[in-house]
Design a protein around this motif. Structure first.
Motif, PDB file in Angstrom:
ATOM      1  N   GLY A  39      64.353  49.718   8.817  1.00 14.31           N
ATOM      2  CA  GLY A  39      64.290  49.513  10.255  1.00 14.31           C
ATOM      3  C   GLY A  39      63.664  50.679  10.988  1.00 14.31           C
ATOM      4  N   GLY A  40      63.986  51.904  10.537  1.00 11.16           N
ATOM      5  CA  GLY A  40      63.483  53.086  11.228  1.00 11.16           C
ATOM      6  C   GLY A  40      62.428  53.848  10.470  1.00 11.16           C
ATOM      7  N   SER A  41      62.424  53.726   9.147  1.00 17.99           N
ATOM      8  CA  SER A  41      61.482  54.511   8.343  1.00 17.99           C
ATOM      9  C   SER A  41      61.042  53.713   7.121  1.00 17.99           C
ATOM     10  CB  SER A  41      62.125  55.825   7.893  1.00 17.99           C
ATOM     11  OG  SER A  41      63.220  55.577   7.030  1.00 17.99           O
ATOM     12  N   THR A  42      59.974  54.205   6.492  1.00 18.59           N
ATOM     13  CA  THR A  42      59.514  53.641   5.222  1.00 18.59           C
ATOM     14  C   THR A  42      59.474  54.758   4.196  1.00 18.59           C
ATOM     15  OG1 THR A  42      58.192  51.915   6.286  1.00 18.59           O
ATOM     16  CG2 THR A  42      57.607  52.492   4.030  1.00 18.59           C
ATOM     17  N   GLU A  43      60.054  54.485   3.029  1.00 16.47           N
ATOM     18  CA  GLU A  43      60.088  55.472   1.954  1.00 16.47           C
ATOM     19  C   GLU A  43      58.997  55.157   0.935  1.00 16.47           C
ATOM     20  OE1 GLU A  43      62.624  56.720   4.304  1.00 16.47           O
ATOM     21  OE2 GLU A  43      63.112  54.712   3.607  1.00 16.47           O
ATOM     22  N   PHE A  44      58.357  56.224   0.451  1.00 16.29           N
ATOM     23  CA  PHE A  44      57.287  56.113  -0.547  1.00 16.29           C
ATOM     24  C   PHE A  44      57.640  56.991  -1.741  1.00 16.29           C
ATOM     25  CE2 PHE A  44      55.473  55.320   3.573  1.00 16.29           C
ATOM     26  CZ  PHE A  44      54.510  54.343   3.391  1.00 16.29           C
TER      27      PHE A  44
END
Length: 302
Positions: free
Chosen positions: A136-141
């Motif tokens: 919802g707030g961030s995207t992890e890579f």
């Protein structure tokens, strides 16, 4: 009885519970999973503060989770908070309420969030992977480089992008909003991510598993049908186009899509499309072995 562990993820959009139990095969089986849409991150991007009403929604969900955990006689419990709680200066508003129901809140860094996703999905990853989790707030890579694993967390998530660029979530999704989100995410990726782009994409988290459920038209979520499902970019584009053409009330009735997620799903799918274009990939595989799975795995093996 074998050792049991519970993990709760308090995310920007939802609260999720996973309970697992050790088995004889040096792994664990999932006993139950629960999800409540709580939208803790409402307004966080603009105000950097939790709303009292959002905190109340989370507390209500976790009271339900506490009853389930007690019913399953769980020995080890972890409660983590992610992007929305990293971004605010009044997280104690929630943590103090959770102490009253015997939960200790642990706000984890973006790096730790990415690491837990890797722990959860590691068994199913190729050697040349890019693992992504659009929250919802961030995207992890997460991706490999030489003999190391890289972890990055970027502040691009479906709630954040919806609040930033969508003026009327109840209307059909405008092309102008699509372009604004796409261009914003593309510029963000260009300035924050540099790696060998010849990688196989593996996706976890609610945005991507929801995409899989919509593709399959599932009436009820079924992990066994989701795991390892392949989705190509043309299928993604067709689903974005279909959902964008619907007003919110009709979008909420699409099979595979939780009604509470219908207002933010398109922004999440645009983030996904932008990532696939950025790395020049035409396909991704889906898994629901994300950070919750990784957290239970940690608790049962330490």
């Amino acid at each position: 009885m074998n050792l049991r562990a519970a993990a709760i993820d308090i995310g920007t959009n939802s609260c999720r519970l996973l309970i697992g139990e050790n088995n004889e095969k040096n792994s664990f089986k999932i006993l139950i999973r629960e999800l409540e849409i709580t939208r803790l991150g409402e307004g966080v991007d603009q105000n950097r503060k939790l709303k009292t009403s959002a905190v109340q929604r989370v507390v209500k969900a976790l009271k339900k989770f506490r009853l389930i955990i007690d019913q399953f006689q769980v020995e080890k419990v972890r409660v983590i908070g992610t992007s929305a709680l990293r971004d605010v200066d009044n997280a104690d508003l929630l943590s103090s309420k959770l102490q009253e129901i015997n939960f200790k809140l642990e706000i984890i860094s973006g790096k730790k969030e990415a690491e837990l996703n890797y722990v959860g999905a590691a068994a199913s990853l190729d050697t040349d992977f890019l693992l992504i989790d659009i929250g919802g707030g961030s995207t992890e890579f997460i991706w490999p480089e030489e003999s190391d694993i890289n972890f990055r967390s970027l502040d691009i998530g479906c709630v954040r992008m919806t609040e930033k660029f969508v003026s009327d979530p109840e209307a059909e999704f405008e092309e102008a909003s699509f372009n604004k989100i796409y261009n914003y995410v593309d510029e963000f990726l260009s300035s924050h991510l540099q790696f060998d782009k010849n990688l196989k994409i593996r996706g976890v988290g609610g945005t991507i598993t929801t995409l899989a459920a919509v593709k399959l038209g599932l009436k009820e979520y079924d992990s066994s049908k989701i795991e390892d499902l392949k989705i190509n970019i043309s299928e993604l584009e067709k689903i974005i186009k279909k959902l964008s053409s619907l007003k919110l009330k009709k979008r909420q009735k699409v099979r595979g899509l939780q009604p509470q997620r219908a207002d933010i799903i398109i922004a999440g799918l645009i983030i996904l499309k932008t990532i696939l274009d950025y790395v020049d990939s035409k396909e991704l595989s889906v898994s629901d072995h994300d950070l919750l799975y990784g957290l239970v795995k940690e608790e049962l093996t330490t």
